[in-house]
Design a protein around this motif. Structure first.
Motif, PDB file in Angstrom:
ATOM      1  N   LEU A 153      63.079  38.121   7.299  1.00 23.70           N
ATOM      2  CA  LEU A 153      62.133  37.421   6.509  1.00 23.70           C
ATOM      3  C   LEU A 153      62.381  37.765   4.911  1.00 23.70           C
ATOM      4  CD1 LEU A 153      59.720  35.471   6.027  1.00 23.70           C
ATOM      5  CD2 LEU A 153      58.316  37.450   6.468  1.00 23.70           C
ATOM      6  N   SER A 154      62.365  39.104   4.852  1.00 26.52           N
ATOM      7  CA  SER A 154      62.516  39.612   3.478  1.00 26.52           C
ATOM      8  C   SER A 154      63.873  39.135   2.708  1.00 26.52           C
ATOM      9  CB  SER A 154      62.728  41.364   3.596  1.00 26.52           C
ATOM     10  OG  SER A 154      63.045  41.720   2.281  1.00 26.52           O
ATOM     11  N   VAL A 157      63.530  35.546   1.730  1.00 27.61           N
ATOM     12  CA  VAL A 157      62.512  35.281   0.524  1.00 27.61           C
ATOM     13  C   VAL A 157      63.515  35.694  -0.687  1.00 27.61           C
ATOM     14  CG1 VAL A 157      60.403  36.141  -0.580  1.00 27.61           C
ATOM     15  CG2 VAL A 157      60.437  35.539   1.795  1.00 27.61           C
ATOM     16  N   GLY A 162      60.809  29.854   0.457  1.00 28.19           N
ATOM     17  CA  GLY A 162      59.451  29.932   0.797  1.00 28.19           C
ATOM     18  C   GLY A 162      59.050  31.000   1.775  1.00 28.19           C
ATOM     19  N   LYS A 163      58.102  31.792   1.450  1.00 32.95           N
ATOM     20  CA  LYS A 163      57.835  32.742   2.734  1.00 32.95           C
ATOM     21  C   LYS A 163      57.128  31.822   4.038  1.00 32.95           C
ATOM     22  CE  LYS A 163      55.270  37.071   3.864  1.00 32.95           C
ATOM     23  NZ  LYS A 163      54.186  37.979   3.214  1.00 32.95           N
ATOM     24  N   ALA A 166      60.019  30.105   5.733  1.00 37.50           N
ATOM     25  CA  ALA A 166      60.966  31.236   6.419  1.00 37.50           C
ATOM     26  C   ALA A 166      60.302  31.656   7.685  1.00 37.50           C
ATOM     27  CB  ALA A 166      61.306  32.350   5.503  1.00 37.50           C
ATOM     28  N   GLU A 167      59.148  31.830   7.619  1.00 37.29           N
ATOM     29  CA  GLU A 167      58.502  32.674   8.915  1.00 37.29           C
ATOM     30  C   GLU A 167      58.567  31.431  10.139  1.00 37.29           C
ATOM     31  OE1 GLU A 167      54.441  33.558   7.076  1.00 37.29           O
ATOM     32  OE2 GLU A 167      54.930  35.564   7.191  1.00 37.29           O
TER      33      GLU A 167
END
Length: 194
Positions: A153-154, A157, A162-163, A166-167
């Motif tokens: 995830l990091s 980003v 976008g967080k 991506a999540e």
């Protein structure tokens, strides 16, 4: 771009050090905060950032990764250059700077040499939300990842996704995957889905 230089400390003064690594002596500008924390032994590791201009390539060094990240946040503010960023880090500790920005402590920031009322307001306005999101501990410690999902995830980003987006992509991959999956496979799968 350099991440850090690990070598023999040949010379140190409050404004710069000379670090020899691989037979090359690097002159690295430092803050007073870094100077006060430099080890007394010969071996030293500094996290560095290189500033490239038409007429010069200048290295700025930091004893901690968190100080480097705060410096990069500071110089991202309009009107704050590397010299002013180093002056800010020399005036008060990185923790005090970060706390002042998050709490909107305008008088404390204005007391720093070279920072007037408009610059102080701009620093708070542009960095307050960023530093609140990252949390007070995040700049003073290296990032910690609890799982392959967190690390992937990091990375996504940082690549500009976008967080939330991506999540969702990572969660979909993890639902379909039975067993363990590597960070690399997670990222590749998410890039195909995004």
């Amino acid at each position: 771009m350099y991440a850090y230089i690990d070598g023999r400390l040949v010379f140190k003064c409050p404004t710069y050090v000379v670090l020899e690594a691989g037979g090359i002596g690097y002159q690295i500008n430092i803050s007073l905060n870094t100077y006060s924390k430099l080890p007394s032994e010969e071996r030293c590791k500094l996290y560095v950032w290189q500033h490239v201009k038409e007429d010069a390539h200048t290295l700025y060094g930091f004893i901690e990764e968190g100080e480097k990240r705060l410096f990069l946040h500071l110089i991202s503010v309009s009107g704050i250059g590397p010299g002013t960023g180093r002056m800010i880090l020399s005036s008060i500790t990185p923790e005090e700077i970060q706390t002042a920005i998050v709490k909107g402590d305008l008088p404390l920031i204005q007391r720093i040499k070279g920072i007037g009322p408009k610059s102080a307001q701009r620093i708070i306005l542009e960095l307050q939300d960023k530093l609140k999101k990252e949390g007070l501990e995040s700049l003073t410690a290296l990032p910690q990842y609890n799982s392959a999902r967190d690390e992937a995830l990091s990375a996504l980003v940082m690549l500009g996704f976008g967080k939330n987006q991506a999540e969702k992509a990572l969660d979909n991959i993890l639902k379909k995957q039975a067993g363990t999956i590597t960070v690399e496979d997670l990222i590749k799968g998410a890039l195909k889905a995004l």
